[in-house]
Design a protein around this motif. Structure first.
Motif, PDB file in Angstrom:
ATOM      1  N   ALA A 284       0.839  -1.204   0.000  1.00 56.27           N
ATOM      2  CA  ALA A 284       0.000   0.000   0.000  1.00 56.27           C
ATOM      3  C   ALA A 284       0.873   1.253   0.000  1.00 56.27           C
ATOM      4  N   GLY A 285       0.536   2.200  -0.846  1.00 55.11           N
ATOM      5  CA  GLY A 285       1.285   3.454  -0.914  1.00 55.11           C
ATOM      6  C   GLY A 285       2.296   3.476  -2.043  1.00 55.11           C
ATOM      7  N   ASP A 286       2.622   2.294  -2.613  1.00 53.31           N
ATOM      8  CA  ASP A 286       3.610   2.278  -3.701  1.00 53.31           C
ATOM      9  C   ASP A 286       2.967   2.648  -5.032  1.00 53.31           C
ATOM     10  N   ASN A 287       3.713   3.431  -5.820  1.00 57.02           N
ATOM     11  CA  ASN A 287       3.316   3.724  -7.193  1.00 57.02           C
ATOM     12  C   ASN A 287       4.014   2.707  -8.069  1.00 57.02           C
ATOM     13  N   VAL A 288       3.271   1.827  -8.742  1.00 61.12           N
ATOM     14  CA  VAL A 288       3.932   0.748  -9.482  1.00 61.12           C
ATOM     15  C   VAL A 288       3.337   0.564 -10.873  1.00 61.12           C
ATOM     16  N   ARG A 289       4.093  -0.177 -11.697  1.00 63.70           N
ATOM     17  CA  ARG A 289       3.566  -0.633 -12.989  1.00 63.70           C
ATOM     18  C   ARG A 289       3.506  -2.149 -12.923  1.00 63.70           C
ATOM     19  N   ILE A 290       2.374  -2.715 -13.299  1.00 64.05           N
ATOM     20  CA  ILE A 290       2.194  -4.161 -13.194  1.00 64.05           C
ATOM     21  C   ILE A 290       1.879  -4.747 -14.572  1.00 64.05           C
ATOM     22  N   ARG A 291       2.656  -5.782 -14.961  1.00 61.99           N
ATOM     23  CA  ARG A 291       2.352  -6.443 -16.235  1.00 61.99           C
ATOM     24  C   ARG A 291       1.381  -7.585 -15.970  1.00 61.99           C
ATOM     25  N   LEU A 292       0.302  -7.644 -16.740  1.00 57.88           N
ATOM     26  CA  LEU A 292      -0.735  -8.648 -16.529  1.00 57.88           C
ATOM     27  C   LEU A 292      -0.714  -9.692 -17.640  1.00 57.88           C
ATOM     28  N   LYS A 293      -1.002 -10.913 -17.272  1.00 52.37           N
ATOM     29  CA  LYS A 293      -0.944 -12.028 -18.225  1.00 52.37           C
ATOM     30  C   LYS A 293      -2.243 -12.129 -19.027  1.00 52.37           C
ATOM     31  N   GLY A 294      -2.100 -12.222 -20.359  1.00 55.04           N
ATOM     32  CA  GLY A 294      -3.246 -12.518 -21.230  1.00 55.04           C
ATOM     33  C   GLY A 294      -4.399 -11.538 -21.151  1.00 55.04           C
ATOM     34  N   VAL A 295      -4.096 -10.246 -20.927  1.00 57.80           N
ATOM     35  CA  VAL A 295      -5.165  -9.248 -20.843  1.00 57.80           C
ATOM     36  C   VAL A 295      -5.050  -8.311 -22.038  1.00 57.80           C
ATOM     37  N   GLU A 296      -6.156  -8.088 -22.725  1.00 60.68           N
ATOM     38  CA  GLU A 296      -6.131  -7.124 -23.831  1.00 60.68           C
ATOM     39  C   GLU A 296      -6.229  -5.720 -23.256  1.00 60.68           C
ATOM     40  N   GLU A 297      -5.803  -4.732 -24.065  1.00 60.24           N
ATOM     41  CA  GLU A 297      -5.799  -3.350 -23.561  1.00 60.24           C
ATOM     42  C   GLU A 297      -7.186  -2.884 -23.146  1.00 60.24           C
ATOM     43  N   GLU A 298      -8.229  -3.298 -23.901  1.00 61.97           N
ATOM     44  CA  GLU A 298      -9.572  -2.805 -23.561  1.00 61.97           C
ATOM     45  C   GLU A 298     -10.126  -3.430 -22.280  1.00 61.97           C
ATOM     46  N   ASP A 299      -9.441  -4.462 -21.748  1.00 65.61           N
ATOM     47  CA  ASP A 299      -9.890  -5.063 -20.479  1.00 65.61           C
ATOM     48  C   ASP A 299      -9.446  -4.242 -19.273  1.00 65.61           C
ATOM     49  N   ALA A 300      -8.494  -3.329 -19.488  1.00 63.09           N
ATOM     50  CA  ALA A 300      -7.962  -2.562 -18.351  1.00 63.09           C
ATOM     51  C   ALA A 300      -7.955  -1.086 -18.700  1.00 63.09           C
ATOM     52  N   MET A 301      -9.018  -0.396 -18.352  1.00 65.76           N
ATOM     53  CA  MET A 301      -9.113   1.032 -18.653  1.00 65.76           C
ATOM     54  C   MET A 301      -8.811   1.843 -17.384  1.00 65.76           C
ATOM     55  N   ALA A 302      -8.462   3.125 -17.581  1.00 68.31           N
ATOM     56  CA  ALA A 302      -8.263   3.997 -16.413  1.00 68.31           C
ATOM     57  C   ALA A 302      -9.580   4.060 -15.647  1.00 68.31           C
TER      58      ALA A 302
END
Length: 427
Positions: A284-302
């Protein structure tokens, strides 16, 4: 720790941020000399420090920040992320996006004659920024009175006190307590009081800590033990879909199964990055970038939220909230529509019913629903969103339960979610 720099256009936010990066050796001397040379060629000598944060050419040419820039620096015992927000009125939505990720706000105020007045008095952004920061959940505010080295100021205590006396009552009105605010004089351009304390020869009347000293010793409150909740602020493609955001609760580790809400998409964390470094777990509190397996771009929106499949975040399209009307010219009735900013989500919403008026003195609710509300009122309303939105009540998770309503480029109201109106979700 995440810091956001706020304040009016030209208060000196990016210059100060750039100078901090330079003082903490995050930008080496050679790069700074290169920036200085390029800035001289453009006839913009005093802008070179801000270029460490204003990365695109357009921002540099105009000397204005339009998106929120990011920078990183470390001190002996903490790692910091700087979020440099735009000060210009047209870019407020981008500033809200930045503030949703910050723990501490540094409100930069220019002491230069005329600049303080424009920033604070006549429709300047200083007021709106302080209000939005409070709503976005920035709990601590450090007010820095910048440009103290300016010929019109010359580290004058009288001018410093004048700026402080004018701004304090407003900050308290927005909801900051005296204990949440620190004030100090600095100069972002010469670097006075950024890392090293002020030289008594320059300024005899201030003996407090320097800015970095203060930030280094600040205590923060984090939800390490709760379920994982991370609102997605941004995404990009790089050997798979990468989502970027700040973890609001819980922790995440490589290989963990996570769920993206509101579309209930199951996926696995294949890598976690902090800046350029790959790490195995984040808290908690960390600013991170996470790579997700098998997810298309439209599955993860802001505005979508990464969470624990055992305890997913609530998704609703109707909720009850307490609203404070900040600025609105006429009266507001049921059926009023605006744009809601809630953590990293932006959504078109309608106030479907006004339920109770709240008496400001006693805090009691009215029995009869009001016919309308106006500027300065506090009320409880029912809000309907145009699509399902990820939200928690303010009582459970402050960051995920507070929002602002904007209309025609102004912040109309700020609110907190009291009650979610849900159908039981079928597992």
């Amino acid at each position: 720790m995440n810091i956001i720099f706020l304040g009016h256009v030209d208060a000196g936010k990016s210059t100060m941020g750039g100078h901090i990066l330079f003082l903490t050796d995050m930008v080496d001397k050679r790069t700074m000399e290169k920036y200085e040379r390029e800035a001289k060629e453009l006839g913009r000598e005093s802008w070179y420090l801000s270029w460490a944060l204003d990365l695109n050419q357009e921002e540099r040419n105009k000397g204005k920040t339009t998106e929120y820039g990011r920078g990183y620096f470390e001190t002996s015992n903490r790692r910091f992320t700087i979020i440099d927000a735009p000060g210009h009125k047209n870019f407020v939505p981008s500033m809200i996006g930045g503030a949703a990720q910050a723990d501490v706000g540094v409100l930069v105020i220019s002491a230069r004659k005329g600049e303080f007045e424009t920033g604070f008095e006549k429709g300047g952004q200083t007021r709106e920024h302080a209000l939005l920061a409070k709503t976005a959940g920035v709990k601590r505010l450090v007010v820095v009175i910048n440009k103290m080295d300016d010929p019109t100021v010359g580290f004058s205590q009288e001018r410093y006190d004048e700026c402080v006396t004018k701004i304090m009552p407003y900050l308290r009105g927005v909801g900051y307590q005296k204990a949440d605010i620190d004030v100090m004089p600095i100069s972002g351009f010469t670097g006075a009081n950024l890392r090293d304390r002020l030289d008594p020869a320059v300024c005899s009347w201030y003996s407090g800590p320097s800015l970095l000293e203060l930030l280094n010793d600040m205590k923060l409150d984090r939800k390490y033990t709760g379920p994982l909740l991370m609102p997605i602020a941004d995404k990009n493609k790089d050997m798979g879909t990468i989502v970027l955001g700040k973890i609001e609760s819980g922790h995440v580790k490589k290989g963990q199964a996570v769920m993206i809400m509101p579309n209930k998409r199951m996926t696995e964390v294949s890598a976690i990055f902090q800046e350029e470094t790959e790490i195995t777990d984040a808290y908690a509190g960390d600013n991170v970038r996470i790579r997700l397996k098998g997810v298309e771009e439209e599955d993860a929106m802001a505005g979508f939220v990464l969470c624990d499949p055992k305890r997913p975040i609530h998704t609703v399209s109707v909720f009850e909230a307490q609203l404070a009307i900040m600025e609105y010219k006429s009266i507001m009735c049921a059926g009023y529509s605006a744009v809601m900013h809630l953590h990293t989500a932006t959504q078109e919403v309608t106030i479907s019913a006004l339920l109770h008026m709240i008496d400001k003195k006693t805090g009691r609710k009215s029995k009869q629903p009001p016919k309308f509300v106006k500027k300065g009122d506090s009320c409880i309303v029912r809000i309907e969103t145009s699509a399902a939105v990820c939200v928690e009540t303010y009582a459970d998770y402050q960051q995920l339960g507070r929002f602002t309503l904007r209309d025609e480029g102004n912040t109309v109201a700020v609110g907190k979610v009291l009650k979610l109106i849900t159908e039981p979700v079928q597992q």
